[in-house]
Write a protein that holds these residues in place. Structure first.
Motif, PDB file in Angstrom:
ATOM      1  N   HIS A  94      40.605  51.178  44.469  1.00 54.42           N
ATOM      2  CA  HIS A  94      40.371  50.963  45.907  1.00 54.42           C
ATOM      3  C   HIS A  94      41.441  50.083  46.541  1.00 54.42           C
ATOM      4  O   HIS A  94      41.756  50.224  47.722  1.00 54.42           O
ATOM      5  N   HIS A 133      45.002  42.849  45.118  1.00 51.58           N
ATOM      6  CA  HIS A 133      43.886  41.897  45.212  1.00 51.58           C
ATOM      7  C   HIS A 133      42.861  42.014  44.085  1.00 51.58           C
ATOM      8  O   HIS A 133      42.160  41.058  43.786  1.00 51.58           O
ATOM      9  N   ASP A 157      38.306  36.455  47.922  1.00 52.60           N
ATOM     10  CA  ASP A 157      37.484  37.616  47.557  1.00 52.60           C
ATOM     11  C   ASP A 157      36.418  37.184  46.540  1.00 52.60           C
ATOM     12  O   ASP A 157      35.236  37.505  46.661  1.00 52.60           O
TER      13      ASP A 157
END
Ligand code: FE2
Length: 267
Positions: A94, A133, A157
């Protein structure tokens, strides 16, 4: 000069919301997953702003970090719709998908009103921070500025993981009741990794308690003092540890685990 760029965050937020609202047409579990990711993006961006302030960033860099966090999970929505899952497997990474949509296909130009005014180097900083990330290890060859932003976005995150776990509840996260987990024991390999402050090797989890401890160990990914402060301020990790194991020997181990977490977060 790149640091003179002023961002209209309200407008960026409005445009992101508009993009996210496309997913209102999805239904049931898919819709819930999309809504959860929208909420996650907003909270991560807010946490990131606080962490960046805590690290002494100036206005421009705080805004840049905030924008990256708003964008960081753009790839999730396509992944959810096609795979009905958050699992990154094969071509469904993703983070890479999001970076491609935003920066290769030019979606950022629609989302950020003054995208063209951002310095070329900082556009690459943004792309790298989205792309990497969810990496377990960042590449060695990042410039210091790219590394700083990549780490900041990763930590911001992670600050939202504990909220997600607490809100979802035991049964949803682990597939077992709280009682079943409190009645189990920890495996030596998972406990040893924990006291080395390592993120758990998920393949070594064998008991119900291991799954919970592996989640608690995620706090060891918080390198910066500002991120640790955020974790304590939120209180979700504390809630995850506010439990008592049934068997006294297991509870003894858990008391040491909690003490270790407290020590780490206060360092
Ligand atoms: Fe993500």
């Amino acid at each position: 000069m790149p640091n003179e760029v002023v961002f209209d965050r309200d407008e960026i937020e409005r445009r992101c919301e508009e993009y996210f609202s496309i997913y209102d047409m999805t239904q049931k579990r898919t819709r819930e997953m999309c809504i959860a990711k929208t909420e996650h993006s907003r909270i991560v961006a807010s946490n990131c702003e606080d962490i960046a302030k805590g690290q002494g960033f100036d206005r421009y860099n705080i805004d840049l970090a905030w924008i990256i966090c708003e964008l960081h999970d753009f790839g999730r929505f396509g992944q959810i719709i096609v795979t009905h899952s958050f699992q990154d497997t094969g071509r469904w990474n993703h983070a890479h998908l999001g970076a491609s949509l935003l920066f290769k296909h030019g979606l950022v130009d629609d989302l950020i009103p003054n995208w063209n005014e951002i310095d070329e180097d900082d556009r690459i900083v943004m792309e790298k921070a989205v792309y990497h990330h969810s990496d377990f290890h960042l590449p060695e060859n990042l410039t210091p500025r790219k590394r700083t932003f990549c780490r900041l976005i990763q930590e911001a995150d992670q600050t939202d993981i504990f909220r997600t776990i607490v809100k979802a509840g035991w049964k949803t996260i682990y597939g077992h009741t709280k009682e079943e987990i409190l009645d189990s024991d920890f495996s030596d390999a998972i406990v040893q990794a924990f006291f080395r402050h390592e993120l758990a090797d998920y393949s070594k989890r064998t008991t119900y308690a291991d799954f919970h401890l592996a989640h608690i160990a995620l706090c060891f990914g918080m390198e910066s003092k500002a991120s640790r402060h955020k974790i304590m301020e939120q209180g979700y990790l504390h809630q995850m540890m506010d439990i008592e194991f049934t068997h006294p020997a297991v509870e003894d181990k858990f008391q040491q685990i909690k003490a270790e977490v407290r020590k780490y977060l206060n360092e």
